[in-house]
Design an enzyme around this catalytic site. Structure first.
Site, PDB file in Angstrom:
ATOM      1  N   LYS A   1     -74.274  49.134 -35.439  1.00 36.27           N
ATOM      2  CA  LYS A   1     -74.650  48.059 -34.533  1.00 36.27           C
ATOM      3  C   LYS A   1     -75.553  48.574 -33.411  1.00 36.27           C
ATOM      4  O   LYS A   1     -76.492  47.884 -32.991  1.00 36.27           O
ATOM      5  CB  LYS A   1     -73.403  47.396 -33.951  1.00 36.27           C
ATOM      6  CG  LYS A   1     -72.584  46.618 -34.978  1.00 36.27           C
ATOM      7  CD  LYS A   1     -73.369  45.468 -35.600  1.00 36.27           C
ATOM      8  CE  LYS A   1     -72.510  44.578 -36.475  1.00 36.27           C
ATOM      9  NZ  LYS A   1     -73.268  43.435 -37.056  1.00 36.27           N
TER      10      LYS A   1
ATOM     11  N   SER B   1     -72.945  43.366 -31.869  1.00 40.94           N
ATOM     12  CA  SER B   1     -71.558  43.365 -31.413  1.00 40.94           C
ATOM     13  C   SER B   1     -71.531  44.015 -30.035  1.00 40.94           C
ATOM     14  O   SER B   1     -72.460  44.765 -29.678  1.00 40.94           O
ATOM     15  CB  SER B   1     -70.674  44.159 -32.375  1.00 40.94           C
ATOM     16  OG  SER B   1     -69.390  44.392 -31.826  1.00 40.94           O
TER      17      SER B   1
ATOM     18  N   THR C   1     -62.439  34.988 -36.534  1.00 43.32           N
ATOM     19  CA  THR C   1     -62.955  34.992 -37.900  1.00 43.32           C
ATOM     20  C   THR C   1     -62.094  35.954 -38.720  1.00 43.32           C
ATOM     21  O   THR C   1     -61.149  36.545 -38.209  1.00 43.32           O
ATOM     22  CB  THR C   1     -64.419  35.472 -37.956  1.00 43.32           C
ATOM     23  OG1 THR C   1     -64.462  36.876 -37.639  1.00 43.32           O
ATOM     24  CG2 THR C   1     -65.287  34.704 -36.963  1.00 43.32           C
TER      25      THR C   1
ATOM     26  N   TYR D   1     -69.086  51.556 -37.537  1.00 51.93           N
ATOM     27  CA  TYR D   1     -69.488  50.177 -37.258  1.00 51.93           C
ATOM     28  C   TYR D   1     -70.284  50.136 -35.958  1.00 51.93           C
ATOM     29  O   TYR D   1     -71.364  49.521 -35.897  1.00 51.93           O
ATOM     30  CB  TYR D   1     -68.240  49.309 -37.158  1.00 51.93           C
ATOM     31  CG  TYR D   1     -68.488  47.872 -36.740  1.00 51.93           C
ATOM     32  CD1 TYR D   1     -69.109  46.978 -37.596  1.00 51.93           C
ATOM     33  CD2 TYR D   1     -68.076  47.412 -35.484  1.00 51.93           C
ATOM     34  CE1 TYR D   1     -69.324  45.658 -37.217  1.00 51.93           C
ATOM     35  CE2 TYR D   1     -68.285  46.101 -35.107  1.00 51.93           C
ATOM     36  CZ  TYR D   1     -68.909  45.225 -35.971  1.00 51.93           C
ATOM     37  OH  TYR D   1     -69.123  43.924 -35.596  1.00 51.93           O
TER      38      TYR D   1
ATOM     39  N   SER E   1     -68.643  32.070 -44.380  1.00 51.18           N
ATOM     40  CA  SER E   1     -67.409  32.026 -43.587  1.00 51.18           C
ATOM     41  C   SER E   1     -67.703  32.437 -42.157  1.00 51.18           C
ATOM     42  O   SER E   1     -68.831  32.838 -41.824  1.00 51.18           O
ATOM     43  CB  SER E   1     -66.343  32.960 -44.184  1.00 51.18           C
ATOM     44  OG  SER E   1     -66.770  34.305 -44.108  1.00 51.18           O
TER      45      SER E   1
END
Length: 267
Positions: A161, A144, A192, A157, A17
């Site tokens: 990253k 990111s 997304t 997160y 996806s």
């Protein structure tokens, strides 16, 4: 897209996806690359390959779960068996977060690190000996903008990253003489399901779409820009809208960026 990907074997993780699916579509339509599709969901991977119009001799499906990182050597060996080599590994799979640091269970912090950092590193380490033996290769990793500067509700997160950045910068230097290219991609907001699938403090899914994500760059446009950056063998590329300016503010005006982040509505 230039001819960089033609006649190469490209392995895309997180291919079921979002950005991963868009990358498969671009590679299928605009190159002659053979593609290995990986994620946790085998059925979705076959659906992506079919939708992309890939002939049976141009793709292979190889399920993997980055959280189960000890299996990466075996999975890498399986990948090599598909087409005999891996020319380009695109580390795209990952998990996001939407919770305050003090409200996030430590096991959730650990899970984010295991998936976004340790799993990605384990897969990369597993495939590198094959690339070196083959005379070279290209490792791309989707980080990111949060890997460059942190923001509220993204603490673990962003940490995972950022860890990718320093690891892959170090790896690039170590493998320079081995003809291994390393490209770090820093997406901004991309349309997304990343926010829908993000975990909250107790480990459950957020289940809703962030406004910024919904208004972000379409995944197909992002994928084209990302593949162009890989094809140009860039060390690092930030891709997105105005949010990309944060990388420059972080470098030249960190105090100003801190004020903007404090005032920003990020969820």
């Amino acid at each position: 897209m230039n001819t960089y990907f033609d006649n190469k074997v490209v392995w895309v993780t997180g291919a079921s996806s979002g950005i991963g699916e868009a990358l498969v579509n671009e590679l299928a339509a605009k190159s002659s690359a053979k593609i290995i599709l990986s994620s946790r969901n085998k059925d979705l991977l076959y659906a992506v390959a079919e939708k992309a119009g890939l002939n049976a001799n141009r793709f292979a499906v190889l399920p993997l779960d980055l959280e189960d990182y000890k299996k990466m050597p075996d999975i890498a060996a399986e990948a090599i068996e598909q087409f005999g080599k891996i020319d380009i590994l695109i580390n795209n799979a990952g998990l996001s977060q939407r919770s305050l640091a003090m409200d996030t269970d430590i096991e959730v912090d650990k899970r984010l690190m295991d998936i976004d950092f340790i799993g990605t590193v384990a897969l990369t380490k597993a495939i590198l000996p094959y690339m070196i033996r083959n005379g070279g290769g290209h490792i791309a990793v989707v980080s990111s903008l949060m890997g460059v500067f942190g923001a509220p509700m993204r603490s673990s997160y962003a940490a995972a990253k950022h860890a990718l950045h320093v690891f892959f910068d170090s790896l690039r230097a170590e493998l320079y003489t081995k003809n291994i290219i390393v490209t770090i991609i820093c997406p901004g907001f991309v349309q997304t399901n990343i926010s829908i699938n993000a975990v909250i403090g107790n480990g459950s899914l957020q289940g809703t779409m962030d406004d910024a994500t919904e208004k972000g760059m379409p995944a197909d446009i992002f994928a084209g820009k990302m593949l162009a950056a890989i094809g140009k063998k860039k060390n690092q590329a930030s891709i997105g809208g105005q949010e990309v300016m944060g990388t420059y503010l972080k470098r030249f005006f960190p105090a100003l960026l801190a004020k903007i982040v404090l005032k920003a509505k990020v969820v």
